[in-house]
Design a protein around this motif. Structure first.
Motif, PDB file in Angstrom:
ATOM      1  N   ILE A 171      -0.987  -6.501 -13.432  1.00  0.00           N
ATOM      2  CA  ILE A 171      -1.099  -6.266 -11.997  1.00  0.00           C
ATOM      3  C   ILE A 171      -2.141  -5.192 -11.723  1.00  0.00           C
ATOM      4  CG2 ILE A 171       0.652  -4.445 -11.853  1.00  0.00           C
ATOM      5  CD1 ILE A 171       1.701  -5.859  -9.294  1.00  0.00           C
ATOM      6  N   LYS A 172      -2.647  -5.148 -10.496  1.00  0.00           N
ATOM      7  CA  LYS A 172      -3.536  -4.066 -10.073  1.00  0.00           C
ATOM      8  C   LYS A 172      -2.691  -2.966  -9.449  1.00  0.00           C
ATOM      9  CE  LYS A 172      -7.613  -6.891  -9.590  1.00  0.00           C
ATOM     10  NZ  LYS A 172      -8.598  -7.570  -8.735  1.00  0.00           N
ATOM     11  N   ALA A 173      -3.083  -1.711  -9.683  1.00  0.00           N
ATOM     12  CA  ALA A 173      -2.261  -0.602  -9.192  1.00  0.00           C
ATOM     13  C   ALA A 173      -3.123   0.610  -8.889  1.00  0.00           C
ATOM     14  CB  ALA A 173      -1.195  -0.246 -10.226  1.00  0.00           C
ATOM     15  N   ASN A 174      -2.867   1.217  -7.730  1.00  0.00           N
ATOM     16  CA  ASN A 174      -3.396   2.535  -7.380  1.00  0.00           C
ATOM     17  C   ASN A 174      -2.235   3.512  -7.526  1.00  0.00           C
ATOM     18  OD1 ASN A 174      -5.499   0.804  -6.251  1.00  0.00           O
ATOM     19  ND2 ASN A 174      -6.178   2.628  -5.145  1.00  0.00           N
ATOM     20  N   THR A 184      -0.053  -8.650  -5.666  1.00  0.00           N
ATOM     21  CA  THR A 184      -1.014  -8.625  -6.774  1.00  0.00           C
ATOM     22  C   THR A 184      -1.610  -7.239  -6.999  1.00  0.00           C
ATOM     23  OG1 THR A 184      -2.756  -9.355  -5.251  1.00  0.00           O
ATOM     24  CG2 THR A 184      -1.632 -11.058  -6.553  1.00  0.00           C
ATOM     25  N   SER A 185      -1.436  -6.341  -6.020  1.00  0.00           N
ATOM     26  CA  SER A 185      -1.920  -4.969  -6.165  1.00  0.00           C
ATOM     27  C   SER A 185      -1.005  -4.063  -5.350  1.00  0.00           C
ATOM     28  CB  SER A 185      -3.361  -4.842  -5.661  1.00  0.00           C
ATOM     29  OG  SER A 185      -3.895  -3.560  -5.932  1.00  0.00           O
ATOM     30  N   TYR A 186      -0.729  -2.867  -5.881  1.00  0.00           N
ATOM     31  CA  TYR A 186       0.174  -1.978  -5.152  1.00  0.00           C
ATOM     32  C   TYR A 186      -0.258  -0.521  -5.307  1.00  0.00           C
ATOM     33  CZ  TYR A 186       2.708  -0.311  -9.357  1.00  0.00           C
ATOM     34  OH  TYR A 186       3.059   0.293 -10.546  1.00  0.00           O
ATOM     35  N   SER A 187       0.120   0.301  -4.341  1.00  0.00           N
ATOM     36  CA  SER A 187      -0.117   1.746  -4.370  1.00  0.00           C
ATOM     37  C   SER A 187       1.221   2.446  -4.515  1.00  0.00           C
ATOM     38  CB  SER A 187      -0.806   2.223  -3.083  1.00  0.00           C
ATOM     39  OG  SER A 187      -2.100   1.683  -2.968  1.00  0.00           O
ATOM     40  N   CYS A 212       0.773  -1.244   0.000  1.00  0.00           N
ATOM     41  CA  CYS A 212       0.000   0.000   0.000  1.00  0.00           C
ATOM     42  C   CYS A 212       0.804   1.294   0.000  1.00  0.00           C
ATOM     43  CB  CYS A 212      -0.964   0.002   1.175  1.00  0.00           C
ATOM     44  SG  CYS A 212      -2.350  -1.127   0.909  1.00  0.00           S
ATOM     45  N   HIS A 213       2.128   1.201  -0.053  1.00  0.00           N
ATOM     46  CA  HIS A 213       2.895   2.444  -0.149  1.00  0.00           C
ATOM     47  C   HIS A 213       4.269   2.180  -0.727  1.00  0.00           C
ATOM     48  CE1 HIS A 213       4.310   6.474   0.621  1.00  0.00           C
ATOM     49  NE2 HIS A 213       5.352   5.999   1.289  1.00  0.00           N
ATOM     50  N   GLY A 214       4.604   2.930  -1.761  1.00  0.00           N
ATOM     51  CA  GLY A 214       5.928   2.807  -2.345  1.00  0.00           C
ATOM     52  C   GLY A 214       6.191   3.859  -3.387  1.00  0.00           C
ATOM     53  N   HIS A 215       7.410   3.817  -3.892  1.00  0.00           N
ATOM     54  CA  HIS A 215       7.881   4.717  -4.945  1.00  0.00           C
ATOM     55  C   HIS A 215       8.710   3.831  -5.878  1.00  0.00           C
ATOM     56  CE1 HIS A 215       6.759   7.732  -1.932  1.00  0.00           C
ATOM     57  NE2 HIS A 215       7.531   7.076  -1.088  1.00  0.00           N
ATOM     58  N   THR A 216       8.014   3.143  -6.783  1.00  0.00           N
ATOM     59  CA  THR A 216       8.619   2.005  -7.475  1.00  0.00           C
ATOM     60  C   THR A 216       9.837   2.362  -8.309  1.00  0.00           C
ATOM     61  OG1 THR A 216       6.919   2.270  -9.180  1.00  0.00           O
ATOM     62  CG2 THR A 216       6.582   0.540  -7.531  1.00  0.00           C
ATOM     63  N   ALA A 217       9.847   3.541  -8.932  1.00  0.00           N
ATOM     64  CA  ALA A 217      10.990   3.897  -9.779  1.00  0.00           C
ATOM     65  C   ALA A 217      12.283   4.002  -8.989  1.00  0.00           C
ATOM     66  CB  ALA A 217      10.712   5.198 -10.520  1.00  0.00           C
ATOM     67  N   MET A 218      12.175   4.083  -7.671  1.00  0.00           N
ATOM     68  CA  MET A 218      13.362   4.207  -6.837  1.00  0.00           C
ATOM     69  C   MET A 218      14.136   2.895  -6.695  1.00  0.00           C
ATOM     70  SD  MET A 218      11.975   6.929  -3.983  1.00  0.00           S
ATOM     71  CE  MET A 218      13.575   7.453  -3.358  1.00  0.00           C
ATOM     72  N   LEU A 269      -1.633 -11.044   8.431  1.00  0.00           N
ATOM     73  CA  LEU A 269      -2.027 -11.400   7.075  1.00  0.00           C
ATOM     74  C   LEU A 269      -3.170 -10.514   6.594  1.00  0.00           C
ATOM     75  CD1 LEU A 269      -1.656 -13.228   4.628  1.00  0.00           C
ATOM     76  CD2 LEU A 269      -3.281 -14.835   5.657  1.00  0.00           C
ATOM     77  N   THR A 270      -4.096 -10.192   7.480  1.00  0.00           N
ATOM     78  CA  THR A 270      -5.193  -9.300   7.117  1.00  0.00           C
ATOM     79  C   THR A 270      -4.673  -7.920   6.733  1.00  0.00           C
ATOM     80  OG1 THR A 270      -6.848 -10.467   8.434  1.00  0.00           O
ATOM     81  CG2 THR A 270      -7.263  -8.134   7.998  1.00  0.00           C
ATOM     82  N   MET A 271      -3.686  -7.412   7.477  1.00  0.00           N
ATOM     83  CA  MET A 271      -3.086  -6.127   7.133  1.00  0.00           C
ATOM     84  C   MET A 271      -2.509  -6.147   5.724  1.00  0.00           C
ATOM     85  SD  MET A 271      -1.252  -5.402  10.818  1.00  0.00           S
ATOM     86  CE  MET A 271      -0.105  -4.189  10.209  1.00  0.00           C
ATOM     87  N   ALA A 272      -1.929  -7.282   5.338  1.00  0.00           N
ATOM     88  CA  ALA A 272      -1.268  -7.404   4.039  1.00  0.00           C
ATOM     89  C   ALA A 272      -2.226  -7.736   2.903  1.00  0.00           C
ATOM     90  CB  ALA A 272      -0.187  -8.477   4.110  1.00  0.00           C
ATOM     91  N   THR A 273      -3.490  -8.003   3.220  1.00  0.00           N
ATOM     92  CA  THR A 273      -4.442  -8.429   2.190  1.00  0.00           C
ATOM     93  C   THR A 273      -5.747  -7.632   2.270  1.00  0.00           C
ATOM     94  OG1 THR A 273      -5.152 -10.251   3.659  1.00  0.00           O
ATOM     95  CG2 THR A 273      -3.457 -10.742   2.004  1.00  0.00           C
ATOM     96  N   ARG A 274      -6.674  -8.063   3.119  1.00  0.00           N
ATOM     97  CA  ARG A 274      -7.991  -7.419   3.201  1.00  0.00           C
ATOM     98  C   ARG A 274      -7.893  -5.919   3.487  1.00  0.00           C
ATOM     99  NH1 ARG A 274      -9.634 -11.994   6.454  1.00  0.00           N
ATOM    100  NH2 ARG A 274     -11.330 -13.185   5.509  1.00  0.00           N
ATOM    101  N   SER A 275      -7.091  -5.572   4.492  1.00  0.00           N
ATOM    102  CA  SER A 275      -7.011  -4.161   4.886  1.00  0.00           C
ATOM    103  C   SER A 275      -6.417  -3.314   3.773  1.00  0.00           C
ATOM    104  CB  SER A 275      -6.182  -4.019   6.163  1.00  0.00           C
ATOM    105  OG  SER A 275      -6.802  -4.688   7.240  1.00  0.00           O
ATOM    106  N   GLY A 276      -5.444  -3.880   3.054  1.00  0.00           N
ATOM    107  CA  GLY A 276      -4.874  -3.167   1.922  1.00  0.00           C
ATOM    108  C   GLY A 276      -5.873  -2.979   0.804  1.00  0.00           C
TER     109      GLY A 276
END
Length: 432
Positions: free
Chosen positions: A139-142, A118-121, A63-69, A339-346
């Protein structure tokens, strides 16, 4: 096409919890899960796939990143955040071209997909390149282009970053059958001016957007905001209308009880980034207390320059042991919570109600863990196995919307050789 996975272990949804099915079956119709059970379904499937020695789990949501880095991995290690950001990161980022950013993002996709995301912000500039990559990769992406302002005399009409962000939302939100969602973003209080934040927040609300911010990542950020405005960052954002839209805040390391009350009242989700926060010496968020208060807490890796990887399995492990160790209470952070933090909550944070768990009617966003690895035997407690034992390299398959993106070391939607070739060329130029 209808696909049936057979003879697999499954961490299926059980209300808000989990149930472990051994030697089970999971059916997929197109992009949606249509069967989960211990017995073979009566309905026929076009294809059956034996998944013996595989544990099927919901895909992970970063749920949080700066992928180009990824192209900055290892730069400025062992520095505090402000020095790391302004003296090490930004001078190299100023030399990034759109091509560099696209290549850095593609490199990140290889890493995330192969480790079960499978999904990232993501928060970065030249965001259209990330949109293009995500559509192609499956992939899914916000995604968001953050708003910043370094000139207090600049008017909102003159702020090009806000214009780019809003145009991106109008052009790309909902692309690829909803896999691509565009969020609004304010980088941070310390990289903005109040009049820009207030106007941009109003536009986010008017357009029905979702807001991604950094919040109280360091003690320095928190205290300097109070000295400058007489308010904490959370109070500052609240008063400028930022939390009038669905919002999520990365870090939240230094937050007061009043700040937490604001986040709870406004329904702001928190993104816990344990590796990045500790590597930069920032500390860590009071996650157990946040969970007690009912806040929605998700996990993120942050960028590869401050982590230094994008492995969500590592974040799960650290999120569990960190708080237990600090409080001297081994029962505090339970594996199911993590696991919920890494899946459902995200998924909830991203506004994706149709994913985040293995349940009939949910999208087939599934990862398979290779249970033949020595450190994953015996599998007698799969939730503990996922939290304390599993590593990103144990992912044998990553599926999004019923489409396999990665399996047994092979990328099926990305040209890994080309991406690595291009990344080497970018690094050679940037560090010449």
């Amino acid at each position: 096409m209808k696909l049936l996975f057979k003879h697999c272990d499954i961490l299926a949804a059980d209300g808000e919890g989990y149930r472990w099915i051994q030697d089970g079956y999971l059916g997929i119709d197109g992009d949606t899960i249509d069967y989960i059970g211990s017995g073979k379904p009566a309905a026929p499937y076009d294809r059956e796939k034996d998944m013996k020695d595989r544990l099927l789990c919901p895909g992970l949501v970063n749920c949080h990143g700066h992928t180009a880095m990824t192209l900055l991995r290892g730069v400025g290690s062992d520095l505090p955040l402000q020095e790391w950001l302004f003296e090490k990161m930004m001078p190299i980022e100023d030399r990034f071209t759109a091509h560099d950013i696209q290549v850095g993002n593609a490199l990140a996709l290889l890493e995330m997909i192969s480790t079960g995301t499978t999904s990232y912000s993501d928060m970065y500039f030249e965001t259209a390149t990330a949109v293009e990559n995500a559509v192609a990769a499956g992939i899914k992406a916000n995604l968001c282009r953050p708003s910043q302002c370094f000139d207090p005399q600049e008017t909102y009409a003159q702020n090009q970053r806000a214009k780019e962000s809003i145009q991106l939302f109008k052009d790309c939100n909902g692309l690829a059958d909803g896999r691509i969602l565009i969020d609004f973003a304010i980088h941070a209080e310390y990289t903005n001016s109040p009049h820009i934040v207030e106007a941009y927040s109003a536009d986010c609300k008017a357009l029905g957007g979702r807001m991604h911010i950094h919040l109280s990542e360091t003690k320095k950020e928190h205290e300097e905001c109070i000295a400058k405005y007489g308010k904490t960052p959370a109070q500052w954002f609240r008063d400028l209308g930022t939390f009038e839209s669905p919002a999520f805040a990365a870090h939240c390391v230094f937050v007061t009880e009043e700040d937490l009350a604001i986040l709870r009242e406004k329904g702001v989700s928190v993104v816990h980034n344990p590796t990045s926060n500790m590597k930069l010496g920032s500390g860590f968020a009071p996650i157990p207390h946040m969970l007690e208060l009912g806040l929605n807490v998700a996990l993120g890796t942050d960028g590869a320059a401050s982590n230094n990887n994008l492995d969500m399995m590592e974040e799960m492990h650290l999120a569990a042991v960190l708080h237990n160790g600090f409080t001297h209470d081994p029962t505090l952070m339970k594996p199911a919570q993590v696991l919920t933090m890494a899946t459902r909550s995200g998924a909830r944070l991203q506004g994706r109600s149709d994913t985040g768990s293995l349940d009939v009617g949910k999208k087939a966003d599934i990862i398979a863990i290779d249970l033949t690895r020595p450190h994953l035997f015996p599998n007698i407690a799969p939730l503990a196995l996922m939290t304390y034992s599993a590593q990103g390299s144990d992912v044998a398959m990553t599926m999004v919307d019923g489409r396999v993106l990665y399996e047994n070391g092979e990328f099926l939607t990305l040209d890994a050789d080309k991406i690595l070739h291009d990344a080497r060329a970018c690094v050679k130029r940037l560090y010449a």
